[in-house]
Motif scaffolding. Sequence first.
Motif, PDB file in Angstrom:
ATOM      1  N   PRO A 150     -17.620  14.078 -19.051  1.00 51.63           N
ATOM      2  CA  PRO A 150     -16.185  14.418 -19.038  1.00 51.63           C
ATOM      3  C   PRO A 150     -15.453  13.554 -20.065  1.00 51.63           C
ATOM      4  O   PRO A 150     -14.726  12.628 -19.709  1.00 51.63           O
ATOM      5  CB  PRO A 150     -15.768  14.084 -17.604  1.00 51.63           C
ATOM      6  N   TRP A 151     -15.632  13.872 -21.368  1.00 49.76           N
ATOM      7  CA  TRP A 151     -15.187  12.962 -22.413  1.00 49.76           C
ATOM      8  C   TRP A 151     -13.671  12.791 -22.439  1.00 49.76           C
ATOM      9  O   TRP A 151     -13.170  11.699 -22.748  1.00 49.76           O
ATOM     10  CB  TRP A 151     -15.696  13.429 -23.776  1.00 49.76           C
ATOM     11  N   ILE A 152     -12.930  13.836 -22.104  1.00 49.61           N
ATOM     12  CA  ILE A 152     -11.472  13.690 -22.065  1.00 49.61           C
ATOM     13  C   ILE A 152     -11.078  12.675 -20.995  1.00 49.61           C
ATOM     14  O   ILE A 152     -10.266  11.764 -21.247  1.00 49.61           O
ATOM     15  CB  ILE A 152     -10.801  15.054 -21.794  1.00 49.61           C
ATOM     16  N   SER A 153     -11.668  12.806 -19.827  1.00 46.86           N
ATOM     17  CA  SER A 153     -11.353  11.883 -18.729  1.00 46.86           C
ATOM     18  C   SER A 153     -11.749  10.450 -19.084  1.00 46.86           C
ATOM     19  O   SER A 153     -10.971   9.508 -18.883  1.00 46.86           O
ATOM     20  CB  SER A 153     -12.082  12.326 -17.457  1.00 46.86           C
ATOM     21  N   LEU A 154     -12.964  10.276 -19.609  1.00 41.87           N
ATOM     22  CA  LEU A 154     -13.435   8.939 -19.940  1.00 41.87           C
ATOM     23  C   LEU A 154     -12.605   8.327 -21.076  1.00 41.87           C
ATOM     24  O   LEU A 154     -12.266   7.139 -21.035  1.00 41.87           O
ATOM     25  CB  LEU A 154     -14.903   8.988 -20.334  1.00 41.87           C
ATOM     26  N   ALA A 155     -12.288   9.134 -22.092  1.00 42.79           N
ATOM     27  CA  ALA A 155     -11.518   8.613 -23.219  1.00 42.79           C
ATOM     28  C   ALA A 155     -10.127   8.175 -22.781  1.00 42.79           C
ATOM     29  O   ALA A 155      -9.613   7.130 -23.226  1.00 42.79           O
ATOM     30  CB  ALA A 155     -11.422   9.669 -24.316  1.00 42.79           C
ATOM     31  N   LEU A 156      -9.492   8.945 -21.896  1.00 36.92           N
ATOM     32  CA  LEU A 156      -8.179   8.563 -21.388  1.00 36.92           C
ATOM     33  C   LEU A 156      -8.258   7.263 -20.593  1.00 36.92           C
ATOM     34  O   LEU A 156      -7.414   6.380 -20.737  1.00 36.92           O
ATOM     35  CB  LEU A 156      -7.604   9.684 -20.519  1.00 36.92           C
ATOM     36  N   ALA A 157      -9.286   7.149 -19.738  1.00 36.04           N
ATOM     37  CA  ALA A 157      -9.437   5.937 -18.929  1.00 36.04           C
ATOM     38  C   ALA A 157      -9.704   4.712 -19.794  1.00 36.04           C
ATOM     39  O   ALA A 157      -9.110   3.648 -19.598  1.00 36.04           O
ATOM     40  CB  ALA A 157     -10.567   6.127 -17.909  1.00 36.04           C
ATOM     41  N   ILE A 158     -10.581   4.858 -20.774  1.00 36.57           N
ATOM     42  CA  ILE A 158     -10.959   3.709 -21.618  1.00 36.57           C
ATOM     43  C   ILE A 158      -9.788   3.269 -22.491  1.00 36.57           C
ATOM     44  O   ILE A 158      -9.470   2.076 -22.565  1.00 36.57           O
ATOM     45  CB  ILE A 158     -12.185   4.069 -22.476  1.00 36.57           C
ATOM     46  N   THR A 159      -9.122   4.224 -23.154  1.00 34.62           N
ATOM     47  CA  THR A 159      -8.040   3.832 -24.060  1.00 34.62           C
ATOM     48  C   THR A 159      -6.872   3.225 -23.305  1.00 34.62           C
ATOM     49  O   THR A 159      -6.305   2.211 -23.743  1.00 34.62           O
ATOM     50  CB  THR A 159      -7.547   5.032 -24.886  1.00 34.62           C
ATOM     51  N   PHE A 160      -6.514   3.804 -22.162  1.00 36.53           N
ATOM     52  CA  PHE A 160      -5.365   3.247 -21.446  1.00 36.53           C
ATOM     53  C   PHE A 160      -5.722   1.945 -20.730  1.00 36.53           C
ATOM     54  O   PHE A 160      -4.894   1.027 -20.653  1.00 36.53           O
ATOM     55  CB  PHE A 160      -4.795   4.249 -20.445  1.00 36.53           C
ATOM     56  N   GLY A 161      -6.936   1.856 -20.222  1.00 35.24           N
ATOM     57  CA  GLY A 161      -7.352   0.602 -19.601  1.00 35.24           C
ATOM     58  C   GLY A 161      -7.372  -0.542 -20.598  1.00 35.24           C
ATOM     59  O   GLY A 161      -6.897  -1.650 -20.320  1.00 35.24           O
ATOM     60  N   LEU A 162      -7.919  -0.281 -21.785  1.00 32.36           N
ATOM     61  CA  LEU A 162      -7.948  -1.309 -22.825  1.00 32.36           C
ATOM     62  C   LEU A 162      -6.546  -1.637 -23.323  1.00 32.36           C
ATOM     63  O   LEU A 162      -6.239  -2.788 -23.646  1.00 32.36           O
ATOM     64  CB  LEU A 162      -8.828  -0.851 -23.988  1.00 32.36           C
ATOM     65  N   TYR A 163      -5.685  -0.622 -23.384  1.00 29.29           N
ATOM     66  CA  TYR A 163      -4.300  -0.874 -23.791  1.00 29.29           C
ATOM     67  C   TYR A 163      -3.632  -1.864 -22.838  1.00 29.29           C
ATOM     68  O   TYR A 163      -2.978  -2.816 -23.262  1.00 29.29           O
ATOM     69  CB  TYR A 163      -3.507   0.432 -23.828  1.00 29.29           C
ATOM     70  N   GLY A 164      -3.785  -1.636 -21.538  1.00 28.45           N
ATOM     71  CA  GLY A 164      -3.200  -2.549 -20.560  1.00 28.45           C
ATOM     72  C   GLY A 164      -3.751  -3.953 -20.691  1.00 28.45           C
ATOM     73  O   GLY A 164      -3.013  -4.945 -20.584  1.00 28.45           O
ATOM     74  N   LEU A 165      -5.056  -4.061 -20.933  1.00 29.05           N
ATOM     75  CA  LEU A 165      -5.681  -5.372 -21.091  1.00 29.05           C
ATOM     76  C   LEU A 165      -5.146  -6.095 -22.327  1.00 29.05           C
ATOM     77  O   LEU A 165      -4.782  -7.274 -22.264  1.00 29.05           O
ATOM     78  CB  LEU A 165      -7.195  -5.211 -21.201  1.00 29.05           C
ATOM     79  N   VAL A 166      -5.090  -5.389 -23.454  1.00 27.88           N
ATOM     80  CA  VAL A 166      -4.607  -6.015 -24.700  1.00 27.88           C
ATOM     81  C   VAL A 166      -3.141  -6.382 -24.569  1.00 27.88           C
ATOM     82  O   VAL A 166      -2.730  -7.491 -24.950  1.00 27.88           O
ATOM     83  CB  VAL A 166      -4.816  -5.054 -25.893  1.00 27.88           C
TER      84      VAL A 166
END
Length: 295
Positions: A150-166
């Motif tokens: 589910p690349w759309i789901s995973l990409a959304l989770a990874i990019t937003f999760g990393l955004y919050g971390l950074v």
Amino acid sequence: MKDRALAGVAYGLAAYGMWGFFPIFFRQLGHLRPMDVLCHRAAWCCVFVALLITAGRRWHKVQAVLPRPRQLLLLATAAWLVGSNWLIFLYALDQRQVIASSLGYFVTPLFNIALGMLVLKERLNGKEWAAVALAVVAVAIELVTLGSLPWISLALAITFGLYGLVRKQVPVDAVSGLWLETLAMLPVALLYAVWQAQAGHAVFSGHDTPTVLLLVVAGILTALPLMAFAAATQRLNLATVGMLMYINPTMQFVTAVWIFGEALQPARVLTFGLIWVGLAIYSWAAWEKYRRNVE
């Protein structure tokens, strides 16, 4: 500390509540290419935040960041991450895959748990480990039953999760940080507009008045929840921020199924079921931690 935490929760609720309405709003711009909408979001968001900074006489806070290359690099990284997240969301909306988008934002809190453990060295208890494990199983089921990740789901989770971390690593106020983030997006937007102009496609011109108004409002709506989210991440740990995020995907899921009429495959029902169980277990663990802290 309690007042700071309460303010963080209020900011988080505001951010996720506004994001939850995004599928309905941005569907009104469905006649435009996702990348075109992204360029307008960045440009009008930058203008709107600049006006806020001017009205509040806060340019000195922006100037204080400029001599700090590490903070500027982190803000630019945050900008590219959140810009990627916007584009993926707009693509999902354009392709009638809002259910996949909502799944991505449901997975994000559990991805935040893993980030907190791997990067911030936060310790997980048994319930938190179980929640993460259920998310992994859910993704594996998607792979096996639907035949692809589910690349759309995973990409959304990874990019937003990393955004919050950074974003959490940059001690810059929400408004100044957001302006610098959107400013970092503009060169990419301008390069795209020039490239499209050479192919005969105008990105920033040629729209009718209702579309222009919607694009301006899109920039403002982009700014408001991001400022609230940045303020929340400065006051809360990643786990708490992740818990509040349930609001956004729940609203997206309801919109996709009951308003947009997207089909919900049986295999995806199982995926969502596992994710929801994982989130329930994690919420239980977080509530136990909270009770111990207040006692």
